[in-house]
Design an enzyme around this catalytic site. Structure first.
Site, PDB file in Angstrom:
ATOM      1  N   ASP A  23      40.328 -11.883  40.739  1.00 28.34           N
ATOM      2  CA  ASP A  23      39.430 -11.945  39.587  1.00 28.34           C
ATOM      3  C   ASP A  23      40.134 -11.203  38.460  1.00 28.34           C
ATOM      4  O   ASP A  23      40.235  -9.975  38.485  1.00 28.34           O
ATOM      5  CB  ASP A  23      38.093 -11.269  39.958  1.00 28.34           C
ATOM      6  CG  ASP A  23      37.162 -11.090  38.742  1.00 28.34           C
ATOM      7  OD1 ASP A  23      37.496 -11.585  37.646  1.00 28.34           O
ATOM      8  OD2 ASP A  23      36.100 -10.451  38.923  1.00 28.34           O
ATOM      9  N   LYS A  87      42.521 -10.517  28.054  1.00 32.74           N
ATOM     10  CA  LYS A  87      42.013 -11.835  28.447  1.00 32.74           C
ATOM     11  C   LYS A  87      41.405 -12.576  27.257  1.00 32.74           C
ATOM     12  O   LYS A  87      41.420 -13.799  27.206  1.00 32.74           O
ATOM     13  CB  LYS A  87      40.955 -11.637  29.547  1.00 32.74           C
ATOM     14  CG  LYS A  87      40.394 -12.916  30.136  1.00 32.74           C
ATOM     15  CD  LYS A  87      39.474 -12.585  31.295  1.00 32.74           C
ATOM     16  CE  LYS A  87      38.816 -13.794  31.887  1.00 32.74           C
ATOM     17  NZ  LYS A  87      37.926 -13.422  33.010  1.00 32.74           N
ATOM     18  N   GLU A 187      34.917 -18.898  37.553  1.00 33.82           N
ATOM     19  CA  GLU A 187      34.270 -17.689  38.078  1.00 33.82           C
ATOM     20  C   GLU A 187      32.901 -17.983  38.710  1.00 33.82           C
ATOM     21  O   GLU A 187      32.631 -17.505  39.825  1.00 33.82           O
ATOM     22  CB  GLU A 187      34.149 -16.633  36.966  1.00 33.82           C
ATOM     23  CG  GLU A 187      35.502 -16.009  36.646  1.00 33.82           C
ATOM     24  CD  GLU A 187      35.562 -15.293  35.305  1.00 33.82           C
ATOM     25  OE1 GLU A 187      34.505 -15.051  34.698  1.00 33.82           O
ATOM     26  OE2 GLU A 187      36.685 -14.980  34.866  1.00 33.82           O
ATOM     27  N   ASP A 211      26.361 -13.784  34.523  1.00 25.67           N
ATOM     28  CA  ASP A 211      27.495 -12.844  34.617  1.00 25.67           C
ATOM     29  C   ASP A 211      27.542 -11.940  33.395  1.00 25.67           C
ATOM     30  O   ASP A 211      27.906 -12.377  32.300  1.00 25.67           O
ATOM     31  CB  ASP A 211      28.796 -13.658  34.758  1.00 25.67           C
ATOM     32  CG  ASP A 211      30.040 -12.767  34.915  1.00 25.67           C
ATOM     33  OD1 ASP A 211      29.941 -11.544  34.687  1.00 25.67           O
ATOM     34  OD2 ASP A 211      31.104 -13.312  35.269  1.00 25.67           O
TER      35      ASP A 211
HETATM   36  P1  ADP Z   1      34.434  -7.917  33.474  1.00 24.73           P
HETATM   37  O1  ADP Z   1      34.040  -9.036  34.382  1.00 24.73           O
HETATM   38  O2  ADP Z   1      34.118  -8.194  32.039  1.00 24.73           O
HETATM   39  O3  ADP Z   1      35.849  -7.480  33.656  1.00 24.73           O
HETATM   40  P2  ADP Z   1      32.799  -6.086  35.095  1.00 24.73           P
HETATM   41  O4  ADP Z   1      32.012  -7.113  35.807  1.00 24.73           O
HETATM   42  O5  ADP Z   1      33.743  -5.285  35.902  1.00 24.73           O
HETATM   43  O6  ADP Z   1      33.510  -6.649  33.802  1.00 24.73           O
HETATM   44  O7  ADP Z   1      31.721  -5.103  34.407  1.00 24.73           O
HETATM   45  C1  ADP Z   1      32.081  -3.931  33.767  1.00 24.73           C
HETATM   46  C2  ADP Z   1      30.838  -3.334  33.147  1.00 24.73           C
HETATM   47  O8  ADP Z   1      29.878  -3.018  34.157  1.00 24.73           O
HETATM   48  C3  ADP Z   1      31.109  -2.038  32.381  1.00 24.73           C
HETATM   49  O9  ADP Z   1      30.453  -2.073  31.125  1.00 24.73           O
HETATM   50  C4  ADP Z   1      30.485  -0.984  33.294  1.00 24.73           C
HETATM   51  O10 ADP Z   1      30.033   0.144  32.562  1.00 24.73           O
HETATM   52  C5  ADP Z   1      29.316  -1.740  33.889  1.00 24.73           C
HETATM   53  N1  ADP Z   1      28.810  -1.136  35.113  1.00 24.73           N
HETATM   54  C6  ADP Z   1      29.494  -0.874  36.256  1.00 24.73           C
HETATM   55  N2  ADP Z   1      28.696  -0.275  37.162  1.00 24.73           N
HETATM   56  C7  ADP Z   1      27.469  -0.136  36.584  1.00 24.73           C
HETATM   57  C8  ADP Z   1      26.219   0.414  37.010  1.00 24.73           C
HETATM   58  N3  ADP Z   1      26.085   0.969  38.208  1.00 24.73           N
HETATM   59  N4  ADP Z   1      25.179   0.373  36.150  1.00 24.73           N
HETATM   60  C9  ADP Z   1      25.326  -0.179  34.927  1.00 24.73           C
HETATM   61  N5  ADP Z   1      26.466  -0.709  34.469  1.00 24.73           N
HETATM   62  C10 ADP Z   1      27.536  -0.686  35.286  1.00 24.73           C
HETATM   63 MG    MG Z   2      33.990 -10.652  35.472  1.00 25.63          MG
END
Ligand code: ADP
Ligand code: MG
Length: 621
Positions: A23, A87, A187, A211
């Site tokens: 991913d 990205k 995705e 998502d």
């Molecule tokens: P992407 O797919 O865009 O790379 P992610 O799915 O990894 O991103 O999401 C990252 C986001 O999720 C960040 O803004 C992070 O602060 C938030 N996040 C991660 N864990 C938690 C949580 N327990 N509660 C709220 N937000 C969270």
């Molecule tokens: Mg993602």
């Protein structure tokens, strides 16, 4: 750990090869694989560093790269050398960035507004492909280290709305990281697979995948039947995510604490701490009702879940509005959705979960880790492609990529290998020279970046294009591959309607061994190929720039001062010299940049004739 198998026909020991699922996220990236014993997907956690690798690349003063959590530490202290959210730039031109150009803390080169963007770090120019490759390399190394076996093949996921050019860029990044990319998977498709949806070919389901990541929001409605994942609609906001929650918290603290309000603008340390505390508060409030902490023991940071929810309610409401639109586009009612799947770290916020469940009228699925679910699904897809799941029917696929030759002898892929057939795909091209009335379309098959290494299948001329300035004609080239593997290629000039088509048999004359050899070669030469492609692309940009600026001088030279004309000629010569000396891509870009910086004000002065216009799209000689 890695299993050893014996090849029964030769008696040789074979190491069972792992194919990983990746991913490659805007904020975070992960790599997963199928555990050989229990056959379950699992995200790789190398050396206990966690499964999540922040998608951040930092360049040290020595020119080394650091990827992940360590790199993230430099986001505020050394922004010019720390690349995040790359990205967002994949497969994009500067013009595509539109109003979001200021979002990035690092230097994005704006000379060639219609070619693919480049990023300048110190004295080097990087494409988003190279930067993404750094992240992929890190993931690959972690996987190799944790699994103690070489990792050469992968499935990589992309958002459902990614276009051709973004998908091709993702593939190239994989190649550059030394990976053979077996498939690019959407995705939401991966997320559905992780929940076991679509694995039984007799099952028919309609699912909604919500998502919410760090900086992007996507909603996708999928229809799954006979093992085919069809995207019915997508919606979302590419600049909305968990980071907005953090910002809302910071603003709230600034408004309610004079101490913070008075110092935050001058105090870099404080603003960095505030960011960290805001994210910590948000995460804490996903499981608790209250968050209390201090910065340096002197500034109180306090937040209750109720207040947090008031702050983010408008953001959550916008995501629900997108869901409504996606459902409208798919012409579906909530009751027709069989399952709702939660993806992305931000769906851990209880208010988000509740809002989504309420909108769709059923509890959303969130028992898998929302950070990992896409990578887990990619690992399942990888396992299917590896042939480890004999129960799953794989549809007929094309063994080799089909594409056409573009400027500089580059292969532009139109139907990637492993695409299900029948299929249809196309791209738009334009001319590179004023008044060009013929266009040669050469069709190739193979995985190499340079057409001369691939196999030529056909060639024809699209004749009778009305005479127009370079970059004006719009030529659609479509590949239609039927279920028997017969390819029809058609080219149409859209402004005039001029059309031409040919039929080719792509596999004709190729044995399985030859196909295998072509694949092997593409893997062995992948890195060289990508570097060669980058040099050719830089040269092509340079040649177009030379052509345009020379033409500009001819037509509009009288609007410039003698000094300006002289300097332009000098810079033109410097660019020609670099090309003649076979300079590397950085040297070419430096010369392009110099010429562009010097001449760009002229274009504005002579409004109607834009130098930039010439660089539209990809050109065929
Ligand atoms: P992407 O797919 O865009 O790379 P992610 O799915 O990894 O991103 O999401 C990252 C986001 O999720 C960040 O803004 C992070 O602060 C938030 N996040 C991660 N864990 C938690 C949580 N327990 N509660 C709220 N937000 C969270
Ligand atoms: Mg993602």
């Amino acid at each position: 750990m890695a299993k050893v198998a014996i090849n029964l026909s030769t008696g040789a020991l074979q190491q069972e090869e792992v194919i990983v699922g990746i991913d490659l996220g805007t904020t975070n990236s992960l790599v997963a694989y199928i555990h050989p014993e229990d056959k379950k997907p699992i995200a790789i956690n190398d050396q206990g560093r966690g499964t999540i690798v922040p998608s951040v690349v930092h360049f040290t003063q020595q020119g080394d790269t650091i990827v992940g959590t360590e790199a993230k530490d430099y986001l505020l202290s050394d922004p010019a050398n720390t690349i995040y959210s790359v990205k967002r730039l994949l497969g994009k031109s500067y013009r595509d960035l539109g109003e979001h150009k200021d979002y990035f803390g690092y230097k994005i080169i704006d000379d060639d507004s219609e070619g693919l963007v480049k990023i300048r770090v110190q004295d080097k120019f990087y494409s988003p492909i190279e930067l993404s490759a750094e992240i992929l390399k890190e993931l690959r190394e972690r996987a190799e280290h944790a699994l103690k076996t070489p990792v050469n093949r992968a499935v990589i996921t992309v958002p459902a709305y990614f276009n051709d050019s973004q998908r091709q860029a993702t593939r190239d990044a994989g190649k550059l990281a030394g990976l053979e990319v077996l498939r690019i998977v959407n995705e939401p498709t991966a997320a559905a697979l992780a929940y076991g949806i679509g694995i039984d070919p007799n099952e028919e389901k309609t699912v909604a995948v919500y998502d919410l990541g760090g900086g992007t929001f996507d909603i996708s409605i999928l229809s799954i039947h006979q093992g085919i994942f069809e995207v019915l609609s997508t919606n979302g906001d590419t600049y909305l995510g968990g980071d907005d929650f953090d910002r809302a918290i910071i603003n709230h603290w600034i408004q309610n604490n004079e101490l913070i309000a008075d110092t935050v603008n001058q105090d870099k340390h404080l603003s960095q701490e505030l960011r960290l505390k805001a994210e910590e508060a948000k995460r804490t409030l996903s499981v608790q009702e209250v968050y209390t902490s201090t910065i340096d023991g002197r500034i109180d940071c306090h937040l209750e879940r109720h207040t947090f929810e008031t702050l983010i309610a408008p953001i959550v409401a916008r995501t629900i509005e997108s869901c409504r639109q996606a459902m409208g586009d798919a012409k579906l009612e909530a009751a027709q959705i069989d399952a709702v799947i939660m993806v992305g770290g931000s769906t851990r916020v209880p208010m988000v979960y509740e809002a989504v469940s309420e909108f769709f009228g059923k509890p959303a699925n969130n028992n898998l880790n929302p950070d990992e679910v896409v990578a887990l699904g990619a690992a399942i897809q990888a396992d299917i492609l590896a042939g480890n799941r004999k129960d799953i029917l794989l549809l007929d696929v094309t063994p080799l990529t089909l594409g056409i030759e573009t400027m500089g002898g580059l292969m532009d892929s139109i139907i990637p290998r492993n695409s299900k057939i029948p299929t249809k795909a196309g791209r738009q091209y334009t001319t590179s020279v004023d008044g060009q009335v013929n266009m040669k379309i050469s069709v190739y098959q193979g995985e190499r970046d340079l057409v001369k290494e691939n196999r030529k299948l056909a060639e024809f001329d699209l004749k009778g294009i009305p005479s127009m300035p370079a970059g004006f004609p719009k030529v659609d080239v479509n590949f239609i591959l039927n279920a028997d593997g017969i390819l029809k290629v058609e080219a149409i000039e859209l402004r005039s309607g001029v059309k031409q088509e040919v039929e080719v048999k792509p596999q004709y004359g190729l044995t399985d061994e030859q196909v295998e050899q072509m694949l092997m070669d593409s893997i062995t030469h992948a890195k060289d190929d990508v570097s060669a492609r980058m040099v050719i692309e830089a040269r092509t940009t340079a040649e177009q720039m030379l052509y345009q600026v020379e033409r500009f001088l001819e037509k509009n030279g009288q609007h410039l001062t003698e000094e300006e004309r002289q300097l332009t000629r000098e810079n033109l010569q410097k660019l020609r010299d670099v090309l003649a000396a076979n300079g590397d891509k950085d040297a070419i870009f430096v010369a392009i940049d110099r010429l562009e910086e010097q001449t760009s004000p002229f274009a504005e002065r002579v409004m109607q004739i834009s130098i930039k216009q010439a660089m539209a799209g990809k050109k065929i000689e």
